[in-house]
Scaffold this motif. Structure first.
Motif, PDB file in Angstrom:
ATOM      1  N   GLY A 146       0.819  -1.213   0.000  1.00 51.87           N
ATOM      2  CA  GLY A 146       0.000   0.000   0.000  1.00 51.87           C
ATOM      3  C   GLY A 146       0.847   1.255   0.000  1.00 51.87           C
ATOM      4  O   GLY A 146       0.558   2.219  -0.709  1.00 51.87           O
TER       5      GLY A 146
ATOM      6  N   SER B 132       8.608  -5.066  -3.498  1.00 54.94           N
ATOM      7  CA  SER B 132       7.737  -3.896  -3.649  1.00 54.94           C
ATOM      8  C   SER B 132       8.494  -2.743  -4.302  1.00 54.94           C
ATOM      9  O   SER B 132       7.934  -2.036  -5.155  1.00 54.94           O
TER      10      SER B 132
ATOM     11  N   PHE C 186       2.324   2.014  -3.551  1.00 58.15           N
ATOM     12  CA  PHE C 186       1.488   2.776  -4.476  1.00 58.15           C
ATOM     13  C   PHE C 186       1.631   4.275  -4.213  1.00 58.15           C
ATOM     14  O   PHE C 186       1.736   5.067  -5.140  1.00 58.15           O
TER      15      PHE C 186
ATOM     16  N   VAL D 125       5.229   5.609  -5.271  1.00 58.01           N
ATOM     17  CA  VAL D 125       5.428   5.619  -6.718  1.00 58.01           C
ATOM     18  C   VAL D 125       4.733   6.822  -7.338  1.00 58.01           C
ATOM     19  O   VAL D 125       5.302   7.539  -8.164  1.00 58.01           O
ATOM     20  N   ILE D 126       3.500   7.077  -6.929  1.00 56.67           N
ATOM     21  CA  ILE D 126       2.752   8.211  -7.472  1.00 56.67           C
ATOM     22  C   ILE D 126       3.438   9.524  -7.105  1.00 56.67           C
ATOM     23  O   ILE D 126       3.603  10.415  -7.939  1.00 56.67           O
TER      24      ILE D 126
ATOM     25  N   TRP E 291       8.839  -3.653  -7.968  1.00 55.24           N
ATOM     26  CA  TRP E 291       7.547  -3.507  -8.624  1.00 55.24           C
ATOM     27  C   TRP E 291       7.244  -2.024  -8.866  1.00 55.24           C
ATOM     28  O   TRP E 291       6.700  -1.645  -9.909  1.00 55.24           O
ATOM     29  N   GLY E 292       7.612  -1.181  -7.929  1.00 55.27           N
ATOM     30  CA  GLY E 292       7.391   0.252  -8.087  1.00 55.27           C
ATOM     31  C   GLY E 292       8.276   0.884  -9.146  1.00 55.27           C
ATOM     32  O   GLY E 292       7.960   1.941  -9.677  1.00 55.27           O
TER      33      GLY E 292
END
Length: 72
Positions: free
Chosen positions: A17, A67, A20, A23-24, A70-71
């Motif tokens: 969580g 993670s 996300f 990354v944004i 993935w980011g």
């Protein structure tokens, strides 16, 4: 009773969580060309997890490294 599985699951949920969110934010502030840095950090964390003796901490480091990759 073994609480380690529950702790790993909750930590995984939290770190994914948070992934996300960062990354944004990082793409907003730095642009899309910053992706090699979290990739290298993730690979480093996964390599570090290979050398941790405790299976629980190794799993937590592996989830964190994945993670970051993935980011990227």
């Amino acid at each position: 009773m073994m609480w380690e599985g529950l702790a790993i699951g909750l930590f995984s949920l939290g770190i994914i969580g948070f992934g996300f969110f960062w990354v944004i934010r990082m793409e907003y502030y730095l642009g899309y060309l910053w992706w090699p840095y979290p990739l290298l950090l993730g690979i480093g964390i996964i390599v570090l997890s290979l050398f941790v003796a405790d299976a629980g901490w190794s799993a937590l480091l592996g989830v964190t490294g994945a993670s970051f990759i993935w980011g990227a």
